[in-house]
Scaffold this motif. Structure first.
Motif, PDB file in Angstrom:
ATOM      1  N   THR A  67       5.761  -7.799  -0.493  1.00  0.00           N
ATOM      2  CA  THR A  67       4.306  -7.929  -0.488  1.00  0.00           C
ATOM      3  C   THR A  67       3.913  -9.343  -0.089  1.00  0.00           C
ATOM      4  O   THR A  67       4.441 -10.319  -0.635  1.00  0.00           O
ATOM      5  CB  THR A  67       3.717  -7.611  -1.878  1.00  0.00           C
ATOM      6  OG1 THR A  67       4.070  -6.281  -2.244  1.00  0.00           O
ATOM      7  CG2 THR A  67       2.190  -7.716  -1.847  1.00  0.00           C
ATOM      8  N   GLY A 116       0.607 -11.805  -0.012  1.00  0.00           N
ATOM      9  CA  GLY A 116      -0.727 -11.910  -0.586  1.00  0.00           C
ATOM     10  C   GLY A 116      -1.346 -13.269  -0.354  1.00  0.00           C
ATOM     11  O   GLY A 116      -0.636 -14.280  -0.274  1.00  0.00           O
ATOM     12  N   THR A 146      -1.856  -0.431   0.210  1.00  0.00           N
ATOM     13  CA  THR A 146      -2.849  -1.497   0.265  1.00  0.00           C
ATOM     14  C   THR A 146      -3.992  -1.167  -0.685  1.00  0.00           C
ATOM     15  O   THR A 146      -4.090  -0.043  -1.181  1.00  0.00           O
ATOM     16  CB  THR A 146      -3.391  -1.696   1.697  1.00  0.00           C
ATOM     17  OG1 THR A 146      -4.080  -2.936   1.772  1.00  0.00           O
ATOM     18  CG2 THR A 146      -4.309  -0.555   2.085  1.00  0.00           C
ATOM     19  N   ARG A 161      -6.389 -11.593  -5.141  1.00  0.00           N
ATOM     20  CA  ARG A 161      -5.917 -11.458  -3.778  1.00  0.00           C
ATOM     21  C   ARG A 161      -7.097 -11.171  -2.854  1.00  0.00           C
ATOM     22  O   ARG A 161      -7.885 -10.262  -3.097  1.00  0.00           O
ATOM     23  CB  ARG A 161      -4.898 -10.321  -3.654  1.00  0.00           C
ATOM     24  CG  ARG A 161      -3.642 -10.520  -4.470  1.00  0.00           C
ATOM     25  CD  ARG A 161      -2.782 -11.636  -3.919  1.00  0.00           C
ATOM     26  NE  ARG A 161      -1.559 -11.795  -4.689  1.00  0.00           N
ATOM     27  CZ  ARG A 161      -1.416 -12.616  -5.717  1.00  0.00           C
ATOM     28  NH1 ARG A 161      -2.441 -13.380  -6.103  1.00  0.00           N
ATOM     29  NH2 ARG A 161      -0.267 -12.702  -6.365  1.00  0.00           N
ATOM     30  N   THR A 207      -3.780  -8.366   0.897  1.00  0.00           N
ATOM     31  CA  THR A 207      -2.503  -7.873   0.395  1.00  0.00           C
ATOM     32  C   THR A 207      -1.909  -6.883   1.391  1.00  0.00           C
ATOM     33  O   THR A 207      -2.580  -5.935   1.791  1.00  0.00           O
ATOM     34  CB  THR A 207      -2.669  -7.157  -0.959  1.00  0.00           C
ATOM     35  OG1 THR A 207      -3.249  -8.060  -1.917  1.00  0.00           O
ATOM     36  CG2 THR A 207      -1.321  -6.677  -1.491  1.00  0.00           C
ATOM     37  N   SER A 239       1.761  -4.610   1.915  1.00  0.00           N
ATOM     38  CA  SER A 239       2.969  -4.222   1.204  1.00  0.00           C
ATOM     39  C   SER A 239       3.679  -3.087   1.926  1.00  0.00           C
ATOM     40  O   SER A 239       3.033  -2.159   2.415  1.00  0.00           O
ATOM     41  CB  SER A 239       2.631  -3.783  -0.227  1.00  0.00           C
ATOM     42  OG  SER A 239       3.792  -3.408  -0.926  1.00  0.00           O
TER      43      SER A 239
END
Length: 281
Positions: A46, A48, A253, A269, A272, A274
């Motif tokens: 991830t 961020g 997300t 965040r 983000t 991922s």
């Protein structure tokens, strides 16, 4: 090819620079689970960014395992490793371990009810680089997690609670967070080989956070952070594409519908992204 095209489009959507955030301290670990007949392990990366004014960048790799202990019981463990950087410096290290026990009840009913209990263990450091709590890989408290999830056909809903009573040992701010309550509801679909889902998550911080009072400068003098008992609402989207009988590609997300402003805990965040792999056996 007809399957890969929509999947690629969805993954690109999930990876686009949306104003997403994840300010979860652990309670979002409770929710719908894939009902694998056996065990599974997964790894997710991830990226961020907190956005202004903190300008923190976070890289995290989560390694997770979900193991079927009994016919209707599962044990899940998640270990993160993260690196944080910002205007004040950079740190990295192991984060806080999350351990959960899932117990199915009423397994023969038209709906599935799951009770979850566990905790988040303060295995991550909160003193690296003499930087504030927002830069640290751990939160510094041992928290209790409890929740109930209900699933029927393609729908799911959960309610969960995170009890946080301790205070971080970070020497800069000695942060103490409030408890968190989670309400979530979602829908999942299956398209040929791949699957997708969407959920709405409401997270409510039930008490203002407190830190060292820098004005008084006394070791045990603390002050509440006004407005830190925030409510946030996120729209979460996920997609999965099996590449074999035992391996699945995943992407997730979240888009904030109601954003939090305070970032004293470092969990805010503004972006983000991922993606990861899961292996079932």
């Amino acid at each position: 090819m007809r399957v890969l095209v929509p999947v690629a489009g969805l993954v690109l959507f999930l990876s686009s620079p949306l104003l997403s955030q994840c300010s979860d301290a652990g309670v979002c670990s409770i929710g719908p689970r894939t009902l694998e007949p056996g065990h599974s392990v997964s790894a997710h990366y991830t990226f961020g960014s907190s956005g202004s004014p903190d300008d923190l960048t976070v890289h995290t790799v989560d390694v997770s395992g979900s193991f079927r202990i009994l016919e209707n019981s599962r044990l899940s463990v998640k270990l993160p490793y993260s690196a944080q950087s910002g205007p004040l410096g950079s740190v990295q290290g192991i984060g806080d371990v999350t351990i959960l026990w899932d117990q199915l009840v009423f397994p023969d009913e038209p709906f599935t009810v799951r009770i979850t209990a566990g905790g988040k263990i303060a295995t991550g450091s909160v003193k690296n680089g003499n930087l504030p709590q927002a830069y640290q890989s751990g939160l510094g408290t041992n928290d209790v997690l409890v929740g109930v999830s209900v699933e029927r056909n393609l729908w799911n809903a959960s309610i969960a609670y995170q009890i946080s009573r301790g205070r971080s040992d970070n020497p800069r701010d000695r942060l103490r967070r409030g408890d968190d309550m989670l309400l979530r509801a979602g829908y999942a679909v299956q398209f040929d080989a791949w699957n997708a889902g969407a959920e709405v998550l409401l997270i409510r911080r039930l008490r203002e956070s407190s830190i060292l009072d820098s004005v008084l400068g006394q070791p045990e003098s603390f002050v509440n952070i006004r407005g830190s008992d925030q409510t946030q609402i996120n729209l979460l989207a996920r997609a999965g594409l099996p590449v074999s009988e035992s391996i699945e590609l995943r992407a997730v997300t979240a888009i904030p519908l109601l954003q939090r402003k305070n970032n004293i805990d470092g969990l805010k965040r503004a972006l983000t992204l991922s993606a990861g792999l899961a292996y079932s056996f």
